[in-house]
Design an enzyme around this catalytic site. Structure first.
Site, PDB file in Angstrom:
ATOM      1  N   VAL A 295       4.198  -5.995  -4.475  1.00 53.60           N
ATOM      2  CA  VAL A 295       5.376  -5.941  -3.594  1.00 53.60           C
ATOM      3  C   VAL A 295       5.443  -7.263  -2.842  1.00 53.60           C
ATOM      4  O   VAL A 295       4.419  -7.767  -2.345  1.00 53.60           O
ATOM      5  CB  VAL A 295       5.278  -4.747  -2.617  1.00 53.60           C
ATOM      6  CG1 VAL A 295       6.473  -4.718  -1.673  1.00 53.60           C
ATOM      7  CG2 VAL A 295       5.202  -3.439  -3.401  1.00 53.60           C
TER       8      VAL A 295
ATOM      9  N   HIS B  44       0.842  -1.207   0.000  1.00 51.95           N
ATOM     10  CA  HIS B  44       0.000   0.000   0.000  1.00 51.95           C
ATOM     11  C   HIS B  44       0.875   1.254   0.000  1.00 51.95           C
ATOM     12  O   HIS B  44       0.593   2.229  -0.710  1.00 51.95           O
ATOM     13  CB  HIS B  44      -0.863   0.052   1.263  1.00 51.95           C
ATOM     14  CG  HIS B  44      -1.849  -1.067   1.399  1.00 51.95           C
ATOM     15  ND1 HIS B  44      -1.775  -2.019   2.386  1.00 51.95           N
ATOM     16  CD2 HIS B  44      -2.955  -1.370   0.671  1.00 51.95           C
ATOM     17  CE1 HIS B  44      -2.788  -2.856   2.275  1.00 51.95           C
ATOM     18  NE2 HIS B  44      -3.508  -2.499   1.242  1.00 51.95           N
TER      19      HIS B  44
END
Ligand code: PAF
Length: 287
Positions: A176, A37
């Protein structure tokens, strides 16, 4: 960082930013923030004068009551993380305010929900699109950033933005991963140490598919990926498959394109995890 609960106040804040010549970059989330995020927030920060992040655990997109009840909520921890990543406004609406006078719409998702997460989580993508429409309505962003871990979600939101003429630019950003390859997810924190170790098998299976992609027949590549998964018998496979990069339709043969996408979903201990990876056609010299 400004904290806004009231949707009307949110619209005013974006309008004020725009009046001073700032464009608005938006990162919608359900909180329990991780580096994935924060990467989106940093990207928005680099590209916009005003960065808004929303935290709202959207009940419409959960088709499993216990998943909704157990979804991690940790606003106190999320706020300093957002400040550190350069967020200007945290929009954390209350459910009744966000959905005031709201009548859910049954959107035509163009068949993009017919596969993968769609059949496994009935109503999930309708719930996502409904809440994204509400959030966009109040935030009025110029661009919105989404992680590619939820590849089908991004594909569907892009499609909706085009067909409904949403003005927002939809920006997919790379997944990620932890150093052992596990895709970061808010749900990972519900895994115990053993389950966390087992969960890496998802990425290993996708990695096997990436090694063999376009070199062997597609069914053989899927079989090889499933062999890797079988090394962790407690990981319960929901689906694994290979899809067209544009619309994620399932493939049985390699496409003409230079890429394809391998997608996986599996239950690991108490959580259902998803992941995907882009498969590249090797350059001629490597074949
Ligand atoms: O990806 C998520 O976290 C959610 O699906 C989203 C886009 C914030 C909608 O609730």
């Amino acid at each position: 960082m400004e904290f806004i609960e009231d949707p009307t106040r949110m619209s005013e804040s974006s309008a004020a930013a725009r009046k001073t010549g700032r464009t608005v970059g938006f990162v919608p989330t359900m909180g329990a923030l991780h580096e994935g995020h924060l990467d989106l927030v940093r990207r928005a920060r680099a590209e916009h004068g005003q960065v808004v992040c929303s935290i709202f655990v959207n009940p419409l997109q959960f088709n499993n009551a216990s998943d909704l009840a157990n979804y991690p909520r940790q606003l106190d921890r999320d706020i300093p993380l957002l400040e550190g990543a350069g967020c200007d406004v945290l929009f954390a609406p209350r459910k009744d305010a966000l959905f005031k006078d709201f009548v859910p719409t049954q959107y035509d998702l163009g068949g993009l929900d017919a596969h993968w997460e769609g059949p496994s989580r009935p109503g999930h993508f309708q719930g996502v699109v409904n809440v994204v429409e509400r959030l966009f309505f109040h935030v009025r962003p110029d661009a919105a950033y989404f992680g590619e871990k939820d590849r089908q979600q991004v594909t569907i939101i892009r499609h909706m933005a085009r067909t409904l003429h949403w003005p927002e630019r939809i920006i997919p950003c790379p997944t990620v991963r932890a150093s052992d390859g596990l895709a970061l997810s808010s749900r990972n924190q519900r895994l115990n140490e053993r389950e966390r170790a087992m969960a890496t098998v998802l990425y290993k299976a996708l990695g096997r598919a990436a090694e063999l992609a376009f070199l062997q027949p597609l069914p053989a590549v899927l079989a090889a990926a499933k062999d890797i998964l079988a090394t962790e018998p407690e990981v319960v496979l929901d689906h694994i498959g290979i899809a067209h990069p544009d619309d994620l339709r399932p493939l049985v043969d390699w496409p003409e394109t230079d890429t394809a996408v391998a997608l996986i979903a599996a239950q690991v201990g108490p959580v259902r995890l998803i992941d995907n990876i882009t498969l590249h056609r090797p350059a001629k010299a490597d074949r």
